[in-house]
Design a protein around this motif. Structure first.
Motif, mmCIF file in Angstrom:
data_model
loop_
_atom_site.group_PDB
_atom_site.id
_atom_site.type_symbol
_atom_site.label_atom_id
_atom_site.label_comp_id
_atom_site.label_asym_id
_atom_site.label_seq_id
_atom_site.Cartn_x
_atom_site.Cartn_y
_atom_site.Cartn_z
ATOM 1 N N PHE A 149 -8.566 0.390 -1.859
ATOM 2 C CA PHE A 149 -8.214 0.347 -0.376
ATOM 3 C C PHE A 149 -6.982 1.097 -0.035
ATOM 4 C CE2 PHE A 149 -9.712 -4.303 -1.104
ATOM 5 C CZ PHE A 149 -11.087 -3.766 -0.956
ATOM 6 N N ARG A 150 -6.815 1.386 1.307
ATOM 7 C CA ARG A 150 -5.625 2.310 1.701
ATOM 8 C C ARG A 150 -4.857 1.256 2.784
ATOM 9 N NH1 ARG A 150 -7.364 8.594 2.251
ATOM 10 N NH2 ARG A 150 -8.777 8.728 0.393
ATOM 11 N N PRO A 151 -3.723 1.670 3.082
ATOM 12 C CA PRO A 151 -2.956 1.214 4.331
ATOM 13 C C PRO A 151 -3.748 1.803 5.474
ATOM 14 C CG PRO A 151 -1.581 2.117 2.745
ATOM 15 C CD PRO A 151 -2.765 2.407 2.265
ATOM 16 N N LEU A 152 -3.629 0.876 6.659
ATOM 17 C CA LEU A 152 -4.278 1.263 7.953
ATOM 18 C C LEU A 152 -4.011 2.918 8.605
ATOM 19 C CD1 LEU A 152 -6.089 0.632 10.111
ATOM 20 C CD2 LEU A 152 -4.320 -0.462 11.343
ATOM 21 N N PRO A 153 -2.869 3.090 8.367
ATOM 22 C CA PRO A 153 -2.621 4.547 8.994
ATOM 23 C C PRO A 153 -3.293 5.710 7.757
ATOM 24 C CG PRO A 153 -0.404 3.405 8.837
ATOM 25 C CD PRO A 153 -1.511 2.528 8.244
ATOM 26 N N ARG A 189 -2.689 -4.527 4.326
ATOM 27 C CA ARG A 189 -1.880 -5.017 5.584
ATOM 28 C C ARG A 189 -0.349 -4.679 4.818
ATOM 29 N NH1 ARG A 189 -0.840 -9.735 6.684
ATOM 30 N NH2 ARG A 189 -0.161 -9.332 8.936
ATOM 31 N N ARG A 190 -0.324 -4.990 3.455
ATOM 32 C CA ARG A 190 1.138 -4.885 3.051
ATOM 33 C C ARG A 190 0.686 -4.473 1.351
ATOM 34 N NH1 ARG A 190 3.595 -10.728 2.281
ATOM 35 N NH2 ARG A 190 5.077 -9.609 1.028
ATOM 36 N N ASP A 191 1.715 -3.833 0.932
ATOM 37 C CA ASP A 191 1.612 -3.019 -0.404
ATOM 38 C C ASP A 191 1.356 -4.035 -1.492
ATOM 39 O OD1 ASP A 191 1.410 -0.856 -2.191
ATOM 40 O OD2 ASP A 191 3.390 -1.305 -2.846
ATOM 41 N N PRO A 192 0.333 -4.097 -2.223
ATOM 42 C CA PRO A 192 0.407 -5.421 -3.313
ATOM 43 C C PRO A 192 1.284 -4.967 -4.470
ATOM 44 C CG PRO A 192 -1.714 -3.797 -3.115
ATOM 45 C CD PRO A 192 -1.034 -3.340 -2.109
ATOM 46 N N PRO A 193 1.863 -6.025 -4.935
ATOM 47 C CA PRO A 193 2.903 -5.791 -6.056
ATOM 48 C C PRO A 193 2.367 -5.691 -7.346
ATOM 49 C CG PRO A 193 3.026 -8.172 -5.164
ATOM 50 C CD PRO A 193 1.999 -7.442 -4.363
ATOM 51 N N ASP A 194 1.101 -6.310 -7.463
ATOM 52 C CA ASP A 194 0.761 -6.229 -8.943
ATOM 53 C C ASP A 194 -0.569 -6.312 -8.912
ATOM 54 O OD1 ASP A 194 0.192 -8.929 -8.425
ATOM 55 O OD2 ASP A 194 1.990 -9.678 -9.031
ATOM 56 N N GLN A 195 -1.255 -6.071 -10.058
ATOM 57 C CA GLN A 195 -2.703 -5.931 -10.290
ATOM 58 C C GLN A 195 -3.347 -7.340 -10.134
ATOM 59 O OE1 GLN A 195 -4.467 -3.520 -10.973
ATOM 60 N NE2 GLN A 195 -6.417 -4.575 -11.299
#
Length: 217
Positions: free
Chosen positions: A133-137, A113-119
């Motif tokens: 995983f990928r962003p929905l688009p 849903r949002r770009d994960p900022p860290d591991q």
């Protein structure tokens, strides 16, 4: 998906068989579920009896990663277990081997849903790497790259995520009350104490979930 009565379904990594059993009851389909867990399959067979669909569905103990239907099916599903095909691409190809021309593939898959900022965030969302995983688009575009048209999708919102996750906390608490001396009790107590904040901090904000209906072009 406007399922006709008598449609045949294959559900790979079917777990406790809830989807297959309820669809057999509600839409009068027939089908087969495959799973490697004997515990899940026992639950699935009991559920089929409970819903009076035991003559419509069959459950097979086996490795879903190489299972192909004996005859082409109308619907091939893998909900939340694309690891059986080493990812989305391999799972789509596996399902294609069982689904008739013009049939439907169902893929259940997480997305960002949002770009994960860290591991730390990545691992808290049950991924090993951000690229798991990928962003929905990007996920929808991947289906197109695999030669599929997306014809329907159902996406979890944060409220339905909450209901799904919180039910697990309730089950853990009830289990702890009933099994205070179990060897896993201390571990489960820690899980219950930390899981709500962990979920709110990471999964609820960053992880999405959807089921996607696909048709091969």
């Amino acid at each position: 998906m406007d399922l006709p009565p008598g449609a045949r379904m294959l559900d790979l990594a079917c777990g406790s068989g809830e989807m297959l059993c309820t669809w057999a009851r509600d839409h009068h389909i027939t089908g087969t579920g495959v799973d490697i867990s004997t515990v899940f399959l026992a639950s699935a067979r009991a559920r089929a009896i409970e819903l009076d669909v035991a003559e419509q569905v069959t459950f097979i103990h086996g490795d879903a990663s190489n299972h192909v239907a004996d005859e082409p099916v109308d619907i091939g599903a893998c909900i939340g277990a694309t690891w059986i095909g080493d990812g989305v691409a391999g799972t789509v190809e596996l399902l294609r081997r069982s689904v008739r021309p013009g049939g439907i593939l169902l893929i259940g898959e997480p997305y960002w849903r949002r770009d994960p900022p860290d591991q730390v965030t990545v691992e808290a969302c049950h991924a090993n790497r951000k690229d798991d995983f990928r962003p929905l688009p990007n996920l929808l575009a991947q289906f197109g790259e695999l030669g599929c048209d997306v014809v329907e999708m159902v996406l979890a919102d944060q409220d339905s995520w909450d209901r799904y996750i919180a039910a697990q906390w309730l089950n853990i608490r009830r289990w702890l009350d009933a099994n205070p001396d179990d060897e896993l009790a201390d571990q489960m107590r820690v899980e219950l104490a930390t899981a709500p904040a962990q979920y709110a901090r990471y999964q609820r904000e960053y992880l999405g979930w959807g089921v996607f209906a696909l048709m091969t072009r």
